[in-house]
Design a protein around this motif. Structure first.
Motif, PDB file in Angstrom:
ATOM      1  N   THR A 126       0.868  -1.171   0.000  1.00 40.25           N
ATOM      2  CA  THR A 126       0.000   0.000   0.000  1.00 40.25           C
ATOM      3  C   THR A 126       0.909   1.227   0.000  1.00 40.25           C
ATOM      4  O   THR A 126       1.849   1.318   0.791  1.00 40.25           O
ATOM      5  N   VAL A 127       0.600   2.155  -0.904  1.00 41.50           N
ATOM      6  CA  VAL A 127       1.469   3.308  -1.128  1.00 41.50           C
ATOM      7  C   VAL A 127       0.634   4.582  -1.069  1.00 41.50           C
ATOM      8  O   VAL A 127      -0.534   4.581  -1.470  1.00 41.50           O
ATOM      9  N   ALA A 128       1.216   5.662  -0.602  1.00 39.25           N
ATOM     10  CA  ALA A 128       0.510   6.947  -0.539  1.00 39.25           C
ATOM     11  C   ALA A 128       0.177   7.438  -1.946  1.00 39.25           C
ATOM     12  O   ALA A 128       0.963   7.275  -2.879  1.00 39.25           O
ATOM     13  N   CYS A 129      -1.003   8.017  -2.087  1.00 39.17           N
ATOM     14  CA  CYS A 129      -1.428   8.566  -3.379  1.00 39.17           C
ATOM     15  C   CYS A 129      -0.413   9.605  -3.854  1.00 39.17           C
ATOM     16  O   CYS A 129       0.113  10.388  -3.060  1.00 39.17           O
ATOM     17  N   GLY A 130      -0.127   9.595  -5.146  1.00 34.99           N
ATOM     18  CA  GLY A 130       0.830  10.525  -5.721  1.00 34.99           C
ATOM     19  C   GLY A 130       2.257  10.015  -5.714  1.00 34.99           C
ATOM     20  O   GLY A 130       3.138  10.629  -6.321  1.00 34.99           O
ATOM     21  N   SER A 131       2.506   8.889  -5.047  1.00 32.23           N
ATOM     22  CA  SER A 131       3.861   8.332  -5.001  1.00 32.23           C
ATOM     23  C   SER A 131       4.217   7.680  -6.322  1.00 32.23           C
ATOM     24  O   SER A 131       3.361   7.217  -7.057  1.00 32.23           O
ATOM     25  N   THR A 132       5.501   7.629  -6.585  1.00 29.99           N
ATOM     26  CA  THR A 132       6.007   6.902  -7.747  1.00 29.99           C
ATOM     27  C   THR A 132       6.638   5.617  -7.240  1.00 29.99           C
ATOM     28  O   THR A 132       7.388   5.631  -6.265  1.00 29.99           O
ATOM     29  N   VAL A 133       6.297   4.502  -7.889  1.00 24.76           N
ATOM     30  CA  VAL A 133       6.866   3.210  -7.528  1.00 24.76           C
ATOM     31  C   VAL A 133       7.711   2.711  -8.679  1.00 24.76           C
ATOM     32  O   VAL A 133       7.508   3.080  -9.834  1.00 24.76           O
ATOM     33  N   SER A 134       8.683   1.875  -8.347  1.00 26.59           N
ATOM     34  CA  SER A 134       9.591   1.328  -9.344  1.00 26.59           C
ATOM     35  C   SER A 134       9.694  -0.174  -9.129  1.00 26.59           C
ATOM     36  O   SER A 134       9.824  -0.637  -7.998  1.00 26.59           O
ATOM     37  N   GLY A 135       9.613  -0.929 -10.218  1.00 32.71           N
ATOM     38  CA  GLY A 135       9.754  -2.381 -10.143  1.00 32.71           C
ATOM     39  C   GLY A 135      10.837  -2.851 -11.093  1.00 32.71           C
ATOM     40  O   GLY A 135      11.022  -2.286 -12.176  1.00 32.71           O
ATOM     41  N   THR A 136      11.569  -3.888 -10.684  1.00 27.20           N
ATOM     42  CA  THR A 136      12.641  -4.450 -11.496  1.00 27.20           C
ATOM     43  C   THR A 136      12.468  -5.962 -11.567  1.00 27.20           C
ATOM     44  O   THR A 136      12.220  -6.613 -10.546  1.00 27.20           O
ATOM     45  N   ALA A 138      14.278  -9.516 -13.263  1.00 30.40           N
ATOM     46  CA  ALA A 138      15.446 -10.090 -13.915  1.00 30.40           C
ATOM     47  C   ALA A 138      15.278 -11.600 -14.033  1.00 30.40           C
ATOM     48  O   ALA A 138      14.718 -12.241 -13.147  1.00 30.40           O
ATOM     49  N   VAL A 139      15.748 -12.141 -15.142  1.00 32.48           N
ATOM     50  CA  VAL A 139      15.690 -13.571 -15.415  1.00 32.48           C
ATOM     51  C   VAL A 139      17.102 -14.062 -15.686  1.00 32.48           C
ATOM     52  O   VAL A 139      17.849 -13.439 -16.459  1.00 32.48           O
ATOM     53  N   THR A 140      17.475 -15.166 -15.061  1.00 32.69           N
ATOM     54  CA  THR A 140      18.785 -15.765 -15.312  1.00 32.69           C
ATOM     55  C   THR A 140      18.631 -17.268 -15.512  1.00 32.69           C
ATOM     56  O   THR A 140      17.625 -17.865 -15.115  1.00 32.69           O
ATOM     57  N   LYS A 141      19.633 -17.824 -16.111  1.00 36.55           N
ATOM     58  CA  LYS A 141      19.729 -19.262 -16.317  1.00 36.55           C
ATOM     59  C   LYS A 141      21.212 -19.577 -16.371  1.00 36.55           C
ATOM     60  O   LYS A 141      22.018 -18.697 -16.710  1.00 36.55           O
ATOM     61  N   PHE A 142      21.574 -20.798 -16.069  1.00 36.97           N
ATOM     62  CA  PHE A 142      22.989 -21.167 -16.137  1.00 36.97           C
ATOM     63  C   PHE A 142      23.540 -20.777 -17.499  1.00 36.97           C
ATOM     64  O   PHE A 142      22.985 -21.126 -18.537  1.00 36.97           O
ATOM     65  N   GLY A 143      24.574 -19.982 -17.510  1.00 37.32           N
ATOM     66  CA  GLY A 143      25.191 -19.544 -18.750  1.00 37.32           C
ATOM     67  C   GLY A 143      24.824 -18.120 -19.149  1.00 37.32           C
ATOM     68  O   GLY A 143      25.476 -17.548 -20.008  1.00 37.32           O
ATOM     69  N   TRP A 144      23.775 -17.546 -18.562  1.00 34.35           N
ATOM     70  CA  TRP A 144      23.472 -16.149 -18.873  1.00 34.35           C
ATOM     71  C   TRP A 144      23.345 -15.344 -17.600  1.00 34.35           C
ATOM     72  O   TRP A 144      22.869 -15.824 -16.593  1.00 34.35           O
ATOM     73  N   GLY A 145      23.772 -14.125 -17.723  1.00 36.02           N
ATOM     74  CA  GLY A 145      23.614 -13.185 -16.613  1.00 36.02           C
ATOM     75  C   GLY A 145      22.270 -12.484 -16.737  1.00 36.02           C
ATOM     76  O   GLY A 145      21.581 -12.603 -17.756  1.00 36.02           O
ATOM     77  N   PRO A 146      21.905 -11.754 -15.716  1.00 32.71           N
ATOM     78  CA  PRO A 146      20.622 -11.050 -15.752  1.00 32.71           C
ATOM     79  C   PRO A 146      20.654  -9.857 -16.708  1.00 32.71           C
ATOM     80  O   PRO A 146      21.707  -9.272 -16.951  1.00 32.71           O
ATOM     81  N   SER A 147      19.495  -9.555 -17.251  1.00 36.84           N
ATOM     82  CA  SER A 147      19.313  -8.358 -18.079  1.00 36.84           C
ATOM     83  C   SER A 147      18.000  -7.728 -17.593  1.00 36.84           C
ATOM     84  O   SER A 147      16.945  -7.912 -18.204  1.00 36.84           O
ATOM     85  N   PRO A 148      18.053  -7.033 -16.448  1.00 42.68           N
ATOM     86  CA  PRO A 148      16.829  -6.573 -15.798  1.00 42.68           C
ATOM     87  C   PRO A 148      16.039  -5.542 -16.615  1.00 42.68           C
ATOM     88  O   PRO A 148      16.614  -4.775 -17.381  1.00 42.68           O
ATOM     89  N   VAL A 149      14.716  -5.593 -16.427  1.00 40.77           N
ATOM     90  CA  VAL A 149      13.822  -4.590 -17.000  1.00 40.77           C
ATOM     91  C   VAL A 149      13.198  -3.845 -15.825  1.00 40.77           C
ATOM     92  O   VAL A 149      12.998  -4.394 -14.755  1.00 40.77           O
ATOM     93  N   THR A 150      12.899  -2.549 -16.044  1.00 39.58           N
ATOM     94  CA  THR A 150      12.397  -1.705 -14.969  1.00 39.58           C
ATOM     95  C   THR A 150      11.163  -0.949 -15.435  1.00 39.58           C
ATOM     96  O   THR A 150      11.067  -0.561 -16.605  1.00 39.58           O
ATOM     97  N   VAL A 151      10.232  -0.732 -14.508  1.00 38.93           N
ATOM     98  CA  VAL A 151       9.057   0.082 -14.774  1.00 38.93           C
ATOM     99  C   VAL A 151       8.901   1.101 -13.650  1.00 38.93           C
ATOM    100  O   VAL A 151       9.227   0.807 -12.490  1.00 38.93           O
ATOM    101  N   ASN A 152       8.464   2.298 -13.990  1.00 41.86           N
ATOM    102  CA  ASN A 152       8.112   3.328 -13.024  1.00 41.86           C
ATOM    103  C   ASN A 152       6.650   3.693 -13.253  1.00 41.86           C
ATOM    104  O   ASN A 152       6.230   3.836 -14.401  1.00 41.86           O
ATOM    105  N   ALA A 153       5.903   3.832 -12.174  1.00 42.25           N
ATOM    106  CA  ALA A 153       4.481   4.171 -12.291  1.00 42.25           C
ATOM    107  C   ALA A 153       4.087   5.071 -11.130  1.00 42.25           C
ATOM    108  O   ALA A 153       4.636   4.979 -10.034  1.00 42.25           O
ATOM    109  N   THR A 154       3.129   5.945 -11.393  1.00 39.05           N
ATOM    110  CA  THR A 154       2.616   6.834 -10.356  1.00 39.05           C
ATOM    111  C   THR A 154       1.290   6.290  -9.833  1.00 39.05           C
ATOM    112  O   THR A 154       0.436   5.895 -10.609  1.00 39.05           O
ATOM    113  N   VAL A 155       1.160   6.283  -8.516  1.00 41.70           N
ATOM    114  CA  VAL A 155      -0.065   5.821  -7.871  1.00 41.70           C
ATOM    115  C   VAL A 155      -1.005   7.016  -7.796  1.00 41.70           C
ATOM    116  O   VAL A 155      -0.855   7.886  -6.938  1.00 41.70           O
ATOM    117  N   ALA A 156      -1.969   7.060  -8.706  1.00 42.92           N
ATOM    118  CA  ALA A 156      -2.833   8.236  -8.808  1.00 42.92           C
ATOM    119  C   ALA A 156      -3.973   8.231  -7.777  1.00 42.92           C
ATOM    120  O   ALA A 156      -4.435   9.284  -7.359  1.00 42.92           O
TER     121      ALA A 156
END
Length: 157
Positions: A126-136, A138-156
């Motif tokens: 639960t987040v205060a209205c007007g806050s911005t949240v960020s999520g990351t 990442a997926v890995t498997k033996f032989g590959w490193g992570p290549s993370p994706v990120t999203v930012n969203a505002t809680v209106a």
């Protein structure tokens, strides 16, 4: 009129009344369903990112002041008939936080992936209205490193 004609008219009238009642029932059900208050969930997602033949994405699903992060893994393109997809065990990490503030948590789990898109459920908060949240995500498997994706969203709210 004779008795037979009168009986036929009575049955016809009863049948018409029953049909009318049955036809009115769905309209009442539709009215009831239309008055139900629905909670709106807004989903903000990152663009799909390519990683070793896979596509990854992270989303923030926001309902009021509640946020849940979701990670998705899918094929980067259609499978080749000559090389059908092979089952893979992928390690995923999904985290969320309030921008400039508290962490909403992190989840790490292994998922079995073949060809269908897999959704990983992550932290919720639960987040205060007007806050911005960020999520990351990442997926890995033996032989590959992570290549993370990120999203930012505002809680209106």
């Amino acid at each position: 009129m004779n008795r037979r004609s009168l009986k036929g008219l009575t049955l016809l009238a009863a049948g018409t009344a029953t049909a009318g009642a049955l036809m009115a029932a769905p309209a009442q059900a539709a009215t009831t369903a239309a008055t139900t208050t629905a909670t709106t969930t807004a989903e903000t997602c990152s663009p799909w990112s390519l990683q070793s033949g896979l596509a990854t994405q992270v989303c923030a699903a926001i309902t009021g002041d509640s946020v849940q992060f979701l990670g998705r893994v899918g094929l980067a393109g259609p499978p080749s008939p000559d090389f059908p997809p092979q089952p893979q065990v992928l390690s995923t990490t999904l985290s969320g936080q309030v921008a400039g503030g508290a962490s909403l948590g992190s989840t790490a789990q292994n998922v079995n992936f073949l060809a269908s898109t897999v959704t990983v459920t992550g932290p919720t908060g639960t987040v205060a209205c007007g806050s911005t949240v960020s999520g990351t995500f990442a997926v890995t498997k033996f032989g590959w490193g992570p290549s993370p994706v990120t999203v930012n969203a505002t809680v209106a709210c």
